[in-house]
Design an enzyme around this catalytic site. Structure first.
Site, PDB file in Angstrom:
ATOM      1  N   GLU A   1       0.829  -1.293   0.055  1.00 29.82           N
ATOM      2  CA  GLU A   1       0.022  -0.001   0.010  1.00 29.82           C
ATOM      3  C   GLU A   1       0.821   1.405  -0.033  1.00 29.82           C
ATOM      4  OE1 GLU A   1      -3.292   0.702  -0.416  1.00 29.82           O
ATOM      5  OE2 GLU A   1      -2.232   3.046  -0.389  1.00 29.82           O
TER       6      GLU A   1
ATOM      7  N   CYS B   1     -12.443   4.222   0.081  1.00 28.68           N
ATOM      8  CA  CYS B   1     -13.482   4.322   0.777  1.00 28.68           C
ATOM      9  C   CYS B   1     -13.273   4.684   2.222  1.00 28.68           C
ATOM     10  CB  CYS B   1     -14.144   2.663   0.913  1.00 28.68           C
ATOM     11  SG  CYS B   1     -15.324   2.725   2.056  1.00 28.68           S
TER      12      CYS B   1
ATOM     13  N   CYS C   1     -16.427   6.889   0.925  1.00 30.69           N
ATOM     14  CA  CYS C   1     -17.576   6.400   1.583  1.00 30.69           C
ATOM     15  C   CYS C   1     -17.675   7.000   3.053  1.00 30.69           C
ATOM     16  CB  CYS C   1     -17.837   4.984   1.585  1.00 30.69           C
ATOM     17  SG  CYS C   1     -17.203   3.958   0.392  1.00 30.69           S
TER      18      CYS C   1
ATOM     19  N   LYS D   1     -17.211  10.740   3.780  1.00 30.51           N
ATOM     20  CA  LYS D   1     -18.407  11.493   2.886  1.00 30.51           C
ATOM     21  C   LYS D   1     -19.462  11.407   3.827  1.00 30.51           C
ATOM     22  CE  LYS D   1     -21.075   9.019   0.719  1.00 30.51           C
ATOM     23  NZ  LYS D   1     -21.063   8.545  -0.633  1.00 30.51           N
TER      24      LYS D   1
ATOM     25  N   GLY E   1     -22.203  15.487 -12.876  1.00 30.50           N
ATOM     26  CA  GLY E   1     -23.693  15.087 -12.560  1.00 30.50           C
ATOM     27  C   GLY E   1     -23.927  13.823 -11.899  1.00 30.50           C
TER      28      GLY E   1
ATOM     29  N   TYR F   1     -22.998  10.744  -8.777  1.00 26.87           N
ATOM     30  CA  TYR F   1     -23.413  10.857  -7.289  1.00 26.87           C
ATOM     31  C   TYR F   1     -22.358  11.588  -6.265  1.00 26.87           C
ATOM     32  CZ  TYR F   1     -20.162   7.104  -5.956  1.00 26.87           C
ATOM     33  OH  TYR F   1     -19.047   6.451  -5.575  1.00 26.87           O
TER      34      TYR F   1
ATOM     35  N   GLU G   1     -23.814  14.474  -3.846  1.00 27.86           N
ATOM     36  CA  GLU G   1     -23.618  14.146  -2.433  1.00 27.86           C
ATOM     37  C   GLU G   1     -22.839  15.714  -1.914  1.00 27.86           C
ATOM     38  OE1 GLU G   1     -23.456   9.403  -2.239  1.00 27.86           O
ATOM     39  OE2 GLU G   1     -21.675  10.673  -2.405  1.00 27.86           O
TER      40      GLU G   1
ATOM     41  N   ASP H   1     -12.213  -0.843  -8.391  1.00 30.09           N
ATOM     42  CA  ASP H   1     -12.510  -0.050  -9.325  1.00 30.09           C
ATOM     43  C   ASP H   1     -11.601   0.024 -10.546  1.00 30.09           C
ATOM     44  OD1 ASP H   1     -14.420   1.031  -7.340  1.00 30.09           O
ATOM     45  OD2 ASP H   1     -13.360   2.851  -7.103  1.00 30.09           O
TER      46      ASP H   1
ATOM     47  N   HIS I   1     -46.094   0.360  10.695  1.00 35.12           N
ATOM     48  CA  HIS I   1     -46.859   1.648  10.824  1.00 35.12           C
ATOM     49  C   HIS I   1     -46.723   2.457  11.932  1.00 35.12           C
ATOM     50  CE1 HIS I   1     -49.954   4.557   9.545  1.00 35.12           C
ATOM     51  NE2 HIS I   1     -50.631   4.279  10.746  1.00 35.12           N
TER      52      HIS I   1
ATOM     53  N   GLU J   1     -43.424   1.388   4.732  1.00 37.81           N
ATOM     54  CA  GLU J   1     -44.625   0.610   4.543  1.00 37.81           C
ATOM     55  C   GLU J   1     -45.267   0.901   3.158  1.00 37.81           C
ATOM     56  OE1 GLU J   1     -47.999   1.380   7.048  1.00 37.81           O
ATOM     57  OE2 GLU J   1     -47.281   3.342   7.319  1.00 37.81           O
TER      58      GLU J   1
HETATM   59  C1  LIG Z   1     -15.998  10.650  -2.500  1.00 41.75           C
HETATM   60  C2  LIG Z   1     -16.235   9.178  -2.820  1.00 41.75           C
HETATM   61  C3  LIG Z   1     -17.321   8.644  -2.170  1.00 41.75           C
HETATM   62  C4  LIG Z   1     -17.912   7.225  -2.386  1.00 41.75           C
HETATM   63  N1  LIG Z   1     -18.847   6.956  -1.673  1.00 41.75           N
HETATM   64  C5  LIG Z   1     -19.050   5.447  -1.789  1.00 41.75           C
HETATM   65  C6  LIG Z   1     -20.411   4.970  -1.059  1.00 41.75           C
HETATM   66  O1  LIG Z   1     -20.841   5.781  -0.299  1.00 41.75           O
HETATM   67  N2  LIG Z   1     -20.653   3.703  -1.285  1.00 41.75           N
HETATM   68  C7  LIG Z   1     -19.798   2.945  -1.907  1.00 41.75           C
HETATM   69  O2  LIG Z   1     -19.988   1.651  -1.937  1.00 41.75           O
HETATM   70  N3  LIG Z   1     -18.698   3.447  -2.627  1.00 41.75           N
HETATM   71  C8  LIG Z   1     -18.551   4.627  -2.527  1.00 41.75           C
HETATM   72  N4  LIG Z   1     -17.241   5.086  -3.255  1.00 41.75           N
HETATM   73  C9  LIG Z   1     -16.508   4.301  -4.100  1.00 41.75           C
HETATM   74  C10 LIG Z   1     -15.398   3.165  -3.279  1.00 41.75           C
HETATM   75  O3  LIG Z   1     -14.702   4.240  -2.619  1.00 41.75           O
HETATM   76  C11 LIG Z   1     -14.795   2.455  -4.202  1.00 41.75           C
HETATM   77  O4  LIG Z   1     -15.622   1.797  -5.087  1.00 41.75           O
HETATM   78  C12 LIG Z   1     -13.711   1.582  -3.334  1.00 41.75           C
HETATM   79  O5  LIG Z   1     -13.017   2.177  -2.501  1.00 41.75           O
HETATM   80  C13 LIG Z   1     -13.179   0.629  -4.365  1.00 41.75           C
HETATM   81  O6  LIG Z   1     -12.192  -0.152  -3.673  1.00 41.75           O
HETATM   82  P1  LIG Z   1     -10.893  -0.860  -4.402  1.00 41.75           P
HETATM   83  O7  LIG Z   1     -10.241  -1.906  -3.559  1.00 41.75           O
HETATM   84  O8  LIG Z   1     -11.041  -1.098  -5.874  1.00 41.75           O
HETATM   85  O9  LIG Z   1      -9.772   0.558  -4.401  1.00 41.75           O
HETATM   86  P2  LIG Z   1      -9.390   1.560  -3.330  1.00 41.75           P
HETATM   87  O10 LIG Z   1     -10.191   1.514  -2.188  1.00 41.75           O
HETATM   88  O11 LIG Z   1      -9.143   2.806  -4.151  1.00 41.75           O
HETATM   89  O12 LIG Z   1      -7.963   0.954  -3.054  1.00 41.75           O
HETATM   90  C14 LIG Z   1      -6.848   1.000  -3.841  1.00 41.75           C
HETATM   91  C15 LIG Z   1      -5.516   1.420  -3.193  1.00 41.75           C
HETATM   92  O13 LIG Z   1      -4.390   1.048  -3.897  1.00 41.75           O
HETATM   93  C16 LIG Z   1      -3.330   1.617  -3.628  1.00 41.75           C
HETATM   94  N5  LIG Z   1      -2.505   1.779  -4.565  1.00 41.75           N
HETATM   95  C17 LIG Z   1      -2.803   2.088  -5.911  1.00 41.75           C
HETATM   96  N6  LIG Z   1      -1.657   1.822  -6.571  1.00 41.75           N
HETATM   97  C18 LIG Z   1      -0.681   1.316  -5.820  1.00 41.75           C
HETATM   98  C19 LIG Z   1       0.647   0.879  -5.893  1.00 41.75           C
HETATM   99  N7  LIG Z   1       1.209   0.818  -7.232  1.00 41.75           N
HETATM  100  N8  LIG Z   1       1.176   0.114  -5.136  1.00 41.75           N
HETATM  101  C20 LIG Z   1       0.929   0.119  -3.974  1.00 41.75           C
HETATM  102  N9  LIG Z   1      -0.511   0.849  -3.487  1.00 41.75           N
HETATM  103  C21 LIG Z   1      -1.113   1.172  -4.727  1.00 41.75           C
HETATM  104  C22 LIG Z   1      -4.213   3.216  -3.321  1.00 41.75           C
HETATM  105  O14 LIG Z   1      -3.298   3.842  -2.533  1.00 41.75           O
HETATM  106  C23 LIG Z   1      -5.619   2.794  -2.422  1.00 41.75           C
HETATM  107  O15 LIG Z   1      -5.156   2.811  -1.083  1.00 41.75           O
HETATM  108  C24 LIG Z   1     -16.732   6.247  -3.186  1.00 41.75           C
HETATM  109  C25 LIG Z   1     -15.889   6.793  -3.711  1.00 41.75           C
HETATM  110  C26 LIG Z   1     -15.570   8.111  -3.743  1.00 41.75           C
HETATM  111  C27 LIG Z   1     -14.336   8.904  -4.288  1.00 41.75           C
END
Ligand SMILES: Cc1cc2nc3c(=O)[nH]c(=O)nc-3n(C[C@H](O)[C@H](O)[C@H](O)COP(=O)(O)OP(=O)(O)OC[C@H]3O[C@@H](n4cnc5c(N)ncnc54)[C@H](O)[C@@H]3O)c2cc1C
Length: 453
Positions: free
Chosen positions: A35, A43, A48, A51, A175, A177, A181, A302, A435, A440
């Site tokens: 990491e 998140c 999440c 936020k 536009g 989410y 938010e 993601d 209720h 409901e």
């Molecule tokens: C503002 C915002 C609000 C959100 N709200 C919601 C919500 O309400 N509900 C919901 O379900 N989802 C929400 N999401 C989406 C959610 O945060 C992501 O879908 C989720 O975090 C994806 O997880 P992940 O494991 O794919 O990646 P991430 O959680 O992004 O983790 C990836 C990690 O990899 C690390 N990394 C990257 N490249 C390297 C590398 N080369 N070497 C070492 N480490 C590295 C990064 O530092 C990071 O810590 C939100 C996102 C944002 C931006």
């Protein structure tokens, strides 16, 4: 297996990477996770969790106003942004430690550094080579601001969580989410908000009735929501910023937040040295089991751009651990994934929108209600709640449930369970309501609106 340093090397300790690493270790695999920034990923740190904490903070504004109709005398009130951000940061730090402990207790080695791929079984960490039987790419995404004159003055959601002072006026562009938010967050905290979207209506992909209802409610609250508009340039003028919209209208603000998109963190990751295929947007191509074109490299979350939600990344991480180390090949289930826009009010959804259902089914019935919640009979607030059920007429199966209103997320989660069990509208109708609740209404809507087929 002894020919490799690890059975699994995960790149990225976010939602997906942590779950895959911990579960793989629990099945006896020797696991390391790299990491480069913060444990818990987007998140926990800039997504999440912070936020939702800010959404809670913002909603107090309406709670104080609503209390008056219930006999309360509410005195002068103001928000201390510095204190709010400090308390939020304290909680995030606590969660970072929780993630560290979860990984350590599972026996996962944490490598606090950037990792890159050298070949299908080797990662590079600080110039050192580490080998693994499997490499899991779980690097998430990063917000981007499109390039145009003055775009360097704009911020993204990442910076919005750490603003040193609360702006008086914010323009939010986008536009999706995240834009909706942040509009609710800043407006609730007392900031003047303009939200812009280049298309005719925001929240593309959500049910049209939800989109129009939320737009109306946000405008009623005083958010300056404008569609069919985009910024062509930003100029810095002393302490403030001037945005030029559609080439001629000027709007001034202290901050301009772009929530227009995120790109996968796959640049310079070394994937180009392998035969892993990528899509034009930089996301990693995978099969149903999250395997890339290289048998030893998997990718989740993601950075694969399937469904950018934390619970989905977690489900994909779990499935990889089951497949690789528990002799239980598992595909994540993307059926009826519920989601919520934590706008004010919330928008919750599960299953097909009315438009999607009309496209895929011969005939559907739509049940809709729009009402003033009981609470607002005394508070005097004009906010309305909208609920909708979409049903396949041939089988009576519920295809989609949608809602704009308080606690939509809490309500929709339970309906997602029912829909995953294949619930029919008759079964919704046979369920006795609680209720008096708003929820409901989901079991008392009896008359379909005029079918449009
Ligand atoms: C503002 C915002 C609000 C959100 N709200 C919601 C919500 O309400 N509900 C919901 O379900 N989802 C929400 N999401 C989406 C959610 O945060 C992501 O879908 C989720 O975090 C994806 O997880 P992940 O494991 O794919 O990646 P991430 O959680 O992004 O983790 C990836 C990690 O990899 C690390 N990394 C990257 N490249 C390297 C590398 N080369 N070497 C070492 N480490 C590295 C990064 O530092 C990071 O810590 C939100 C996102 C944002 C931006």
């Amino acid at each position: 297996m002894a020919q490799y340093d690890y059975d699994l090397f995960t790149i990225g300790a976010g939602s997906g990477g942590v779950r895959a690493s911990r579960m793989s270790a629990s099945y006896g695999a020797k696991v390391a996770v790299a990491e480069e920034r913060y444990l818990g990923g987007t998140c926990v740190n800039v997504g999440c969790i912070p936020k939702k904490l800010l959404v809670y903070a913002a909603h107090f504004a309406e709670d104080f106003e609503d209390a008056v109709g219930f006999g309360w005398t509410v005195g002068e009130r103001q928000v201390d942004w510095t204190k709010l951000i400090a308390n939020k940061d304290k909680e995030i730090n606590r969660l970072n430690q929780v993630y560290r402990k979860l990984l350590e207790d599972s026996g996962v080695t944490i490598v606090e550094s950037r990792a890159e791929i050298a070949d299908p079984h080797t990662v590079l960490v600080g110039g050192k080579k580490i080998t693994a039987r499997y490499i899991l790419v779980a690097v998430g995404g990063w917000p981007v601001v499109p390039k145009f004159p003055g775009s360097e003055h704009a911020i993204t959601s990442n910076e919005a969580f750490y603003l040193p002072t609360l702006p008086k006026k914010v323009i939010i562009v986008g536009g999706g989410y995240i834009g909706a938010e942040f509009a609710g967050i800043f407006h609730g905290i007392g900031v003047e908000v303009t939200q812009l979207y280049w298309g005719p209506l925001f929240l593309r992909g959500f049910d049209d009735d939800c989109r129009t209802t939320l737009a109306e409610e946000m405008k009623k609250k005083g958010i300056d929501l404008r569609f069919n508009v985009d910024i062509s340039k930003i100029e810095k003028r002393g302490g403030s910023l001037r945005a030029t919209l559609n080439g001629d209208v000027n709007v001034d603000a202290d901050q301009i937040l772009y929530a227009t998109g995120r790109v996968p963190n796959t640049g310079s990751l070394g994937l180009e040295k392998t035969s892993v295929r990528m899509k034009p947007d930089g996301s990693v191509m995978v099969d149903d089991y999250s395997k890339t074109d290289v048998d030893s490299i998997y990718a989740i979350g993601d950075c694969t751009n399937r469904m950018q939600l934390t619970p989905v990344a977690i489900a994909e991480g779990r499935a990889v651990a089951e497949t690789l180390f528990n002799n239980n090949p598992m595909k994540p289930n993307y059926m009826n994934v519920p989601s919520v826009v934590f706008s004010q009010p919330n928008l919750g959804t599960v299953g097909l929108t009315e438009a999607e259902a009309r496209e895929h089914y011969v005939s559907i019935d739509v049940y809709k209600t729009n009402f003033r919640p009981l609470k607002h009979t005394l508070s005097g607030r004009s906010e309305r709640t909208m609920m909708k059920i979409v049903v396949d007429r041939a089988t009576d199966k519920v295809l989609g449930c949608h809602m704009v209103g308080p606690d939509a997320g809490e309500i929709i989660q339970g309906l997602a369970v029912a829909m995953n069990c294949g619930a029919t509208k008759a079964q919704f109708d046979a369920t006795i309501g609680i209720h008096p609740t708003a929820a409901e209404e989901f079991v008392t809507m009896r008359t379909a609106v005029e079918p449009r087929i």
